[in-house]
Scaffold this motif. Structure first.
Motif, PDB file in Angstrom:
ATOM      1  N   CYS A  73       0.642  -1.338  -0.122  1.00  0.00           N
ATOM      2  CA  CYS A  73      -0.247  -0.041   0.141  1.00  0.00           C
ATOM      3  C   CYS A  73       0.446   1.278  -0.126  1.00  0.00           C
ATOM      4  O   CYS A  73      -0.061   2.164   0.398  1.00  0.00           O
ATOM      5  CB  CYS A  73      -0.970  -0.268   1.174  1.00  0.00           C
ATOM      6  SG  CYS A  73      -2.181  -1.608   0.843  1.00  0.00           S
ATOM      7  N   GLY A  74       2.654   1.055   0.375  1.00  0.00           N
ATOM      8  CA  GLY A  74       3.055   2.221  -0.519  1.00  0.00           C
ATOM      9  C   GLY A  74       2.418   2.586   1.052  1.00  0.00           C
ATOM     10  O   GLY A  74       2.479   2.759   2.274  1.00  0.00           O
ATOM     11  N   GLY A  75       2.995   4.544   0.693  1.00  0.00           N
ATOM     12  CA  GLY A  75       3.513   5.410   1.886  1.00  0.00           C
ATOM     13  C   GLY A  75       1.934   5.198   2.423  1.00  0.00           C
ATOM     14  O   GLY A  75       1.710   5.889   3.743  1.00  0.00           O
ATOM     15  N   ALA A  76       0.663   5.221   1.947  1.00  0.00           N
ATOM     16  CA  ALA A  76      -0.727   5.388   2.971  1.00  0.00           C
ATOM     17  C   ALA A  76      -0.008   3.953   3.421  1.00  0.00           C
ATOM     18  O   ALA A  76      -1.287   4.379   4.632  1.00  0.00           O
ATOM     19  CB  ALA A  76      -1.311   4.891   1.116  1.00  0.00           C
ATOM     20  N   GLY A  77       0.061   3.038   3.359  1.00  0.00           N
ATOM     21  CA  GLY A  77       0.269   1.881   3.996  1.00  0.00           C
ATOM     22  C   GLY A  77       0.130   2.097   5.899  1.00  0.00           C
ATOM     23  O   GLY A  77       0.184   1.422   6.578  1.00  0.00           O
ATOM     24  N   TYR A  78       1.318   3.042   5.790  1.00  0.00           N
ATOM     25  CA  TYR A  78       1.966   4.033   6.707  1.00  0.00           C
ATOM     26  C   TYR A  78       1.461   4.601   8.285  1.00  0.00           C
ATOM     27  O   TYR A  78       1.428   5.016   8.924  1.00  0.00           O
ATOM     28  CB  TYR A  78       3.474   4.684   6.391  1.00  0.00           C
ATOM     29  CG  TYR A  78       4.695   5.157   7.567  1.00  0.00           C
ATOM     30  CD1 TYR A  78       4.832   3.448   8.335  1.00  0.00           C
ATOM     31  CD2 TYR A  78       4.812   6.223   7.591  1.00  0.00           C
ATOM     32  CE1 TYR A  78       5.991   3.619   9.276  1.00  0.00           C
ATOM     33  CE2 TYR A  78       6.484   5.987   8.945  1.00  0.00           C
ATOM     34  CZ  TYR A  78       6.376   5.040   9.697  1.00  0.00           C
ATOM     35  OH  TYR A  78       7.632   4.947  10.329  1.00  0.00           O
ATOM     36  N   LEU A  79      -0.263   5.251   7.626  1.00  0.00           N
ATOM     37  CA  LEU A  79      -0.512   6.354   7.694  1.00  0.00           C
ATOM     38  C   LEU A  79      -1.108   5.133   8.836  1.00  0.00           C
ATOM     39  O   LEU A  79      -1.629   4.075   8.197  1.00  0.00           O
ATOM     40  CB  LEU A  79      -1.695   6.902   6.950  1.00  0.00           C
ATOM     41  CG  LEU A  79      -0.978   8.077   5.832  1.00  0.00           C
ATOM     42  CD1 LEU A  79      -1.701   8.593   5.026  1.00  0.00           C
ATOM     43  CD2 LEU A  79       0.460   9.064   6.926  1.00  0.00           C
ATOM     44  N   SER A  80      -1.692   5.635  10.362  1.00  0.00           N
ATOM     45  CA  SER A  80      -2.242   4.756  10.875  1.00  0.00           C
ATOM     46  C   SER A  80      -4.011   4.519  11.132  1.00  0.00           C
ATOM     47  O   SER A  80      -4.321   3.507  10.493  1.00  0.00           O
ATOM     48  CB  SER A  80      -1.961   5.429  12.329  1.00  0.00           C
ATOM     49  OG  SER A  80      -0.533   5.648  12.905  1.00  0.00           O
ATOM     50  N   GLU A  81      -3.846   5.670   9.635  1.00  0.00           N
ATOM     51  CA  GLU A  81      -5.710   6.091   9.743  1.00  0.00           C
ATOM     52  C   GLU A  81      -5.951   4.598   8.621  1.00  0.00           C
ATOM     53  O   GLU A  81      -6.977   3.816   7.468  1.00  0.00           O
ATOM     54  CB  GLU A  81      -6.101   6.974   8.198  1.00  0.00           C
ATOM     55  CG  GLU A  81      -5.221   7.319   6.872  1.00  0.00           C
ATOM     56  CD  GLU A  81      -5.791   8.058   6.778  1.00  0.00           C
ATOM     57  OE1 GLU A  81      -6.395   9.569   7.162  1.00  0.00           O
ATOM     58  OE2 GLU A  81      -5.628   7.966   5.213  1.00  0.00           O
ATOM     59  N   THR A 138      -2.982  23.541   3.948  1.00  0.00           N
ATOM     60  CA  THR A 138      -2.563  22.042   3.726  1.00  0.00           C
ATOM     61  C   THR A 138      -2.953  21.610   5.207  1.00  0.00           C
ATOM     62  O   THR A 138      -3.907  21.548   5.745  1.00  0.00           O
ATOM     63  CB  THR A 138      -1.017  22.745   4.949  1.00  0.00           C
ATOM     64  OG1 THR A 138      -0.916  22.805   6.122  1.00  0.00           O
ATOM     65  CG2 THR A 138       0.360  23.405   4.317  1.00  0.00           C
ATOM     66  N   GLY A 139      -2.859  20.213   5.106  1.00  0.00           N
ATOM     67  CA  GLY A 139      -3.202  18.867   5.513  1.00  0.00           C
ATOM     68  C   GLY A 139      -2.299  18.018   6.837  1.00  0.00           C
ATOM     69  O   GLY A 139      -1.389  17.591   6.029  1.00  0.00           O
ATOM     70  N   ASP A 140      -2.952  17.356   8.016  1.00  0.00           N
ATOM     71  CA  ASP A 140      -2.310  17.443   8.669  1.00  0.00           C
ATOM     72  C   ASP A 140      -2.176  15.714   8.573  1.00  0.00           C
ATOM     73  O   ASP A 140      -2.919  14.751   8.694  1.00  0.00           O
ATOM     74  CB  ASP A 140      -2.319  17.347  10.018  1.00  0.00           C
ATOM     75  CG  ASP A 140      -0.848  16.535  11.549  1.00  0.00           C
ATOM     76  OD1 ASP A 140      -0.437  15.935  10.870  1.00  0.00           O
ATOM     77  OD2 ASP A 140      -0.814  17.715  12.758  1.00  0.00           O
ATOM     78  N   GLN A 141      -1.420  14.621   7.896  1.00  0.00           N
ATOM     79  CA  GLN A 141      -0.973  13.153   7.610  1.00  0.00           C
ATOM     80  C   GLN A 141      -1.330  12.319   9.134  1.00  0.00           C
ATOM     81  O   GLN A 141      -1.362  10.798   8.977  1.00  0.00           O
ATOM     82  CB  GLN A 141      -0.293  12.627   6.743  1.00  0.00           C
ATOM     83  CG  GLN A 141      -0.584  13.309   5.707  1.00  0.00           C
ATOM     84  CD  GLN A 141       0.031  12.202   4.247  1.00  0.00           C
ATOM     85  OE1 GLN A 141       0.972  12.565   4.418  1.00  0.00           O
ATOM     86  NE2 GLN A 141      -1.170  12.016   3.484  1.00  0.00           N
ATOM     87  N   GLY A 142      -0.854  13.438  10.046  1.00  0.00           N
ATOM     88  CA  GLY A 142      -1.480  12.709  11.547  1.00  0.00           C
ATOM     89  C   GLY A 142      -0.406  11.218  12.095  1.00  0.00           C
ATOM     90  O   GLY A 142       0.964  11.947  11.813  1.00  0.00           O
ATOM     91  N   HIS A 143      -1.167  10.436  12.802  1.00  0.00           N
ATOM     92  CA  HIS A 143      -0.373   9.598  13.748  1.00  0.00           C
ATOM     93  C   HIS A 143       0.017   8.708  12.842  1.00  0.00           C
ATOM     94  O   HIS A 143      -0.396   7.968  11.611  1.00  0.00           O
ATOM     95  CB  HIS A 143      -1.141   8.841  14.638  1.00  0.00           C
ATOM     96  CG  HIS A 143      -0.743   7.620  15.572  1.00  0.00           C
ATOM     97  ND1 HIS A 143       0.545   7.072  15.147  1.00  0.00           N
ATOM     98  CD2 HIS A 143       0.017   8.386  16.628  1.00  0.00           C
ATOM     99  CE1 HIS A 143       0.492   5.988  15.330  1.00  0.00           C
ATOM    100  NE2 HIS A 143       0.594   6.723  16.889  1.00  0.00           N
ATOM    101  N   LYS A 144       1.395   8.542  12.235  1.00  0.00           N
ATOM    102  CA  LYS A 144       1.638   7.235  11.528  1.00  0.00           C
ATOM    103  C   LYS A 144       2.127   5.909  12.006  1.00  0.00           C
ATOM    104  O   LYS A 144       2.270   5.662  13.043  1.00  0.00           O
ATOM    105  CB  LYS A 144       2.726   7.448  10.547  1.00  0.00           C
ATOM    106  CG  LYS A 144       2.809   9.655  10.267  1.00  0.00           C
ATOM    107  CD  LYS A 144       3.682   9.287   9.654  1.00  0.00           C
ATOM    108  CE  LYS A 144       5.324   9.599   9.621  1.00  0.00           C
ATOM    109  NZ  LYS A 144       5.141  10.867  10.528  1.00  0.00           N
ATOM    110  N   GLY A 145       2.514   5.082  11.777  1.00  0.00           N
ATOM    111  CA  GLY A 145       3.320   3.860  11.394  1.00  0.00           C
ATOM    112  C   GLY A 145       4.379   3.877  12.797  1.00  0.00           C
ATOM    113  O   GLY A 145       5.032   3.051  13.071  1.00  0.00           O
ATOM    114  N   GLY A 146       4.860   5.383  12.450  1.00  0.00           N
ATOM    115  CA  GLY A 146       7.007   5.470  13.508  1.00  0.00           C
ATOM    116  C   GLY A 146       6.721   6.809  12.878  1.00  0.00           C
ATOM    117  O   GLY A 146       6.227   7.797  12.293  1.00  0.00           O
TER     118      GLY A 146
END
Lengths: 653, 653
Positions: free
Chosen positions: A409-417, B232-240
């Protein structure tokens, strides 16, 4: 009552394709009905934890969610609520599996409370314990930990150092952590919520050690303060499962009444004398641990669901996301149309199905042993071997699959959402808890060797060695449940394996059998040689470690294929059968391809045939590509439950 | 000035073994001195982020840490601070690599600010941009994003949709996101800290499109509010990497003065006419992207350091942790003494060394191309191919190695206090950013095929086909930097490969060469056939996808082995050489073993020889076991920097 082949309201909402619904029934197998019902009843409105919660918030959310689930029937299901109530292992496993569709902290905390703590009381305790504690446990007024693992001894339970010493003067037990290594560690419910723990320790009566036993020890008062002599510790932030409050417990001569010992298999009577229905201490130890097999069955199931959730997200995204324009595709190629992308995901989908069928059989075996039906000690041992192996296979698969899905899922896969990284961090530890996977695989091989040695010694004196080996091998297979169907299939092509096509199930069956059987036989030979060699006993066996791992895996692969073949036999619908046949071939060839070096080394496959396998896998991926969506639907996770923004966006597009 | 072979204060504190210090110098290679100095100067007191910080706290901590590092010389190193200042690519890479010893959010935020944003200004801009912005960028008064990736186009940069349209009426550019897919996404510094962005978009002048160009666009005012037209938008929480504020940016006809276009390779002159020093738009595009190669070199380096950190933790734990008593080991067996445990970790240690040597060569190539020395366009193209491939190899390796290390530490590995899960979650995305690994591997093969086709067409008409193939193959090897040393080695045993031992370096060289060369040749043949076949052009090439991946990997493995062999040649100390020879053999055999099916299929190894490889790997693990600690020390991460409780506890014990 809803019929198995009737559509639930949820399924209607899902608007499943006909093939997808049919695949889901097939994968549901003997429990398709229970699963459809469970999905239908499961409260899915607050399914997933906000990944940005901190430890305290995550714990609070998890406990509240678990209490809520308990109120609506997804709590203690299967654990008897009082003495005399009948345990329902199927309900327990189905509930756990359903919980795994949601946040895994909730799933694991449920496992700690009901499966482990409740299970210890139910399975190792007797009537007084049941009456006294099961109502509180099932209603969650008593939260408890399962205090087995110690800092000094993770996998080595037999060596734990906590001491449970009987004091005849007061008719009490003295529970004591004599060394820092005796500290209980990684115990769920220990850091915060638990008021009691089922503590494993070495029982000492009148100066004599009787091996590992379990005793209930209150650890906190109603204000949540450690009771005198008890020191709990908080293991704080972890790689995942933030909602589970893992902690440490130390005991400084904590006194507990005699009746708190869970004494089903061994205890101290009113005269202060040790008594047990099982004479051999070793057998007693394994009997006590054996009651914990359900935990492994549950973790294996949850690992499977976790992998399916990840695959569902990545597959659905791959069916909507385009990248790089190409000839005839000016708007970009769908990710799922790239062969490289198919090869990343489709063989894993195939394995997810295969593991699902094996999980169904494992659940059936558990129900047989722990339900009301008759069962033998051999059934119990086989169940343990199978549960250990499938737990390892399933959780390793889950880990690598969630990671592959994340990357797909590339970068999208890394977003917690998009849920994948949360799933990844939560499921990581599944490879370690309820038995470290590497150690579990050793158990599998140990079980196989025991059967093998027994069969060998019974038959070894009666005939020609080669013939004996064959017979022994088949006995082992039969005894360890790889199934007759597979054996019969293999027999069809034993003489002319190279004349089959690469998608001939009989050839797959033969290859899986050969791998399992030959590796086991050669290991047994090397074991005998190691025993004779003398010198350093540890080193002689240590050298066999990688071989031991291979044997276990080969055995499990055969079991899994056997389950798949039987499941196809139970499928009536022609199109569903056709797709499942291809999925099964993809699983089988992927498994053979991973070990194709072994097959060539052992002259089971020629180099030419081996080269052709890759092309055949590509062809199967192409054939299954049009069924990608039904295959995802068949895995049984409603799209709306995935909680992934990229999936919702994809559906909206 | 400290000499390379002098011990720094830090090293004295580390109390390295003689062998450990010597291995560290060897792995440091041409940069051993710079690395020792950097380690010595690096402020290690606040190295690692508290893993329980939430997003806001993590961002704040990261920014503060980065400012502090900037003050002590670990900030913008290597980026010129004003027009006319000389860029120092070596300083840039060394600094980034050193930062990777600590928290990776800091490392990546540094990469965004100095490497990507600063790099775009330095490399794509001209004097005015340098004077105007480099002082602020290097002093961190201007924080900026590198706005290349768009929601609709991740890997496919050529298709991005943002438009940069020249308006002659006002002598300005109009920056516009015409579609939702044109939204810039995953941009570091975009969610919060950035006041400017280097925005990539399609340049349109007088109605004519000139391809992707880059323009500086202010995005926030001093109060941190979006400027007019910017969302701008905040992509928030991520996997790391919680400390990196990734976000989205949309532009609604944002007007920017003409001079803000970074116009080194193409821009609009005072007459409002497009002009570029590179006529071919395709070449211009790749020239502009080519300046970004440093980012891949840096990520590759950081991936390598991440893997070494994880291996250092797991190895040190394995050298202190005991489980299961055995014959002659009543207190339990050291984890590191189990062969299965050695096989999990030691081949990865070997590969960590191998990748380290390859990284040194990559850094040298970067310094040649981006430094003051002369270089050819071929050097540049080779650098790009090598950087793409090593970035993919190194980051995939990092991901699977951190996971293996986590599992090798059992439950302790899952506690955040032991750093492995934090490292795992931070390093995950390394496989995707700065180029998705799968796409990068395609680039590697594309580069090889281009060389190959050129050499082929030059030689194809001159002689016998087989001979041509050989010559072409060797030309490709030479041109793509696999090194003469390896070729000479391979030539020694080409006629009698099966007469060598399994640890014969010449045999390894031959096998690596055969794998790289044969797979490339057969791919070229299949490509030609696909071109001729007509029908669906996409599908014909799509089928070659897995083959394309294999070719890239085979090539990279050969490059890595070449680097290892050359590094051993540069090592004087006999014991160090001896250990490195074994480490190199372990790397080579592990690589051959993974592909031994391929070698058998292509008749490069007999089945008997293939079977023996596993035993030889076991033997090498046993031989290297006594050097486990020096090998860890050689990887260059001071134990006190690991920040892992299990390591500190182990040292205290």
């Amino acid at each position: 009552m809803t019929l198995t082949d009737e559509t639930t309201a949820l399924e209607r909402e899902e608007r499943l394709t006909t093939l997808g619904a049919s695949l889901r029934r097939a994968l549901g197998g003997p429990y398709a009905h229970e699963r459809a019902e469970a999905r239908s009843a499961f409260p899915s409105d607050d399914l997933l934890m906000d990944p940005s919660l901190d430890v305290e918030q995550a714990r609070r959310w998890t406990l509240e969610r678990l209490r809520h689930l308990g109120e609506v029937g997804f709590g203690s299901a299967g654990v008897p609520e009082h003495a005399g109530a009948v345990a329902d292992p199927l309900a327990a496993v189905m509930t756990f599996e359903t919980l795994a569709h949601g946040d895994l902290s909730v799933t694991i905390k449920s496992g700690v409370q009901f499966g482990l703590f409740g299970g210890a009381v139910a399975n190792l305790g007797t009537e007084w314990h049941h009456n006294e504690f099961l109502p509180g446990i099932t209603q969650m007024t008593i939260l408890g930990g399962f205090a087995m693992t110690e800092l000094g001894h993770g996998s080595d339970v037999a060596s734990i150092e906590t001491e449970i010493t009987y004091d005849p003067a007061t008719d009490e037990f003295d529970v004591h952590s004599a060394t820092p290594g005796a500290t209980k560690a990684y115990i769920g419910n220990a850091a915060k919520d638990g008021s009691m723990a089922a503590v494993f320790g070495q029982l000492v009566v009148d100066g004599k050690r009787h091996g590992v036993h379990t005793i209930l020890v209150p650890i906190r008062d109603e204000q949540g303060r450690d009771l005198p002599g008890v020191t709990t510790g908080d293991q704080g932030h972890k790689g995942g499962l933030l909602g589970v409050d893992n902690g440490t417990i130390r005991f400084d001569h904590v006194r507990v009444p005699r009746r708190m010992l869970l004494n089903k298999y061994g205890g101290v009577n009113e005269q202060g004398v040790y008594e047990s229905s099982i004479e051999d201490p070793n057998r007693r130890f394994f009997t006590m641990l054996g009651t914990l097999v359900r935990g492994r069955v549950c973790i294996s199931a949850a690992g499977g669901i976790g992998a399916r959730r990840a695959l569902s997200i990545a597959m659905r995204y791959g069916l909507s996301r385009r990248q790089f324009p190409a000839a005839g595709r000016p708007e970009g190629v769908l990710l799922m149309d790239y062969l490289v992308h198919q090869r990343r995901l489709l063989p894993r989908v195939a394995r997810a199905y295969a593991l699902g069928f094996a999980q169904n059989e494992l659940t059936q075996a558990l129900v047989k042993v722990q339900g009301t039906a008759e069962h033998t000690e051999l059934d119990q041992r086989e169940l343990e071997t199978r549960a250990a192996g499938l737990k390892a296979m399933s959780t390793w698969f889950a880990n690598e699959t969630v990671q592959e899905a994340r990357e797909a899922c590339g970068g999208a896969g890394y977003l917690s959402e998009n849920q994948l990284t949360k799933l990844r961090s939560d499921i990581d530890i599944f490879a370690t808890f309820e038995g470290d996977n590497t150690v579990l695989m050793q158990l599998v091989t140990k079980g196989l060797l025991t059967h093998y040695a027994q069969a060998w010694s019974a038959l070894g004196r009666s005939g020609v060695v080669q013939e004996t080996t064959r017979v022994v091998g088949e006995t082992v297979l039969e005894k360890t449940g790889a199934g007759l169907a597979l054996e019969r299939l293999a027999a069809q092509v034993r003489r002319t394996p190279e004349e089959t096509t690469l998608v001939d199930r009989a050839w797959h069956a033969l290859m899986f059998e050969e791998r399992a059987q030959h590796s086991l036989e050669s290991l047994a030979r090397r074991m005998r040689a190691a025993k004779k060699s003398g010198t350093d006993g540890f080193e002689s066996f240590n050298r066999l470690g990688p071989h031991v791992q291979f044997v276990a895996r080969a055995h499990m692969e055969q079991l899994i294929l056997g389950a798949f073949v039987e499941a196809i036999d139970c499928t009536d619908d022609a199109e569903t059968r056709d797709v499942l046949e291809r999925v099964c071939s993809l699983y089988a060839l992927d498994s053979i391809a991973r070990d194709r070096a072994w097959f060539m080394e052992h002259h089971r496959i020629t180099s030419g045939r081996s080269k052709a396998i890759g092309d055949q896998i590509d062809a199967l991926c192409r054939e299954l590509r049009p069924h990608a969506l039904p295959l995802v639907e068949g895995m049984g996770i409603p799209a709306s439950w995935l909680g992934a923004a990229i999936v919702n966006d994809a559906d909206a597009a």
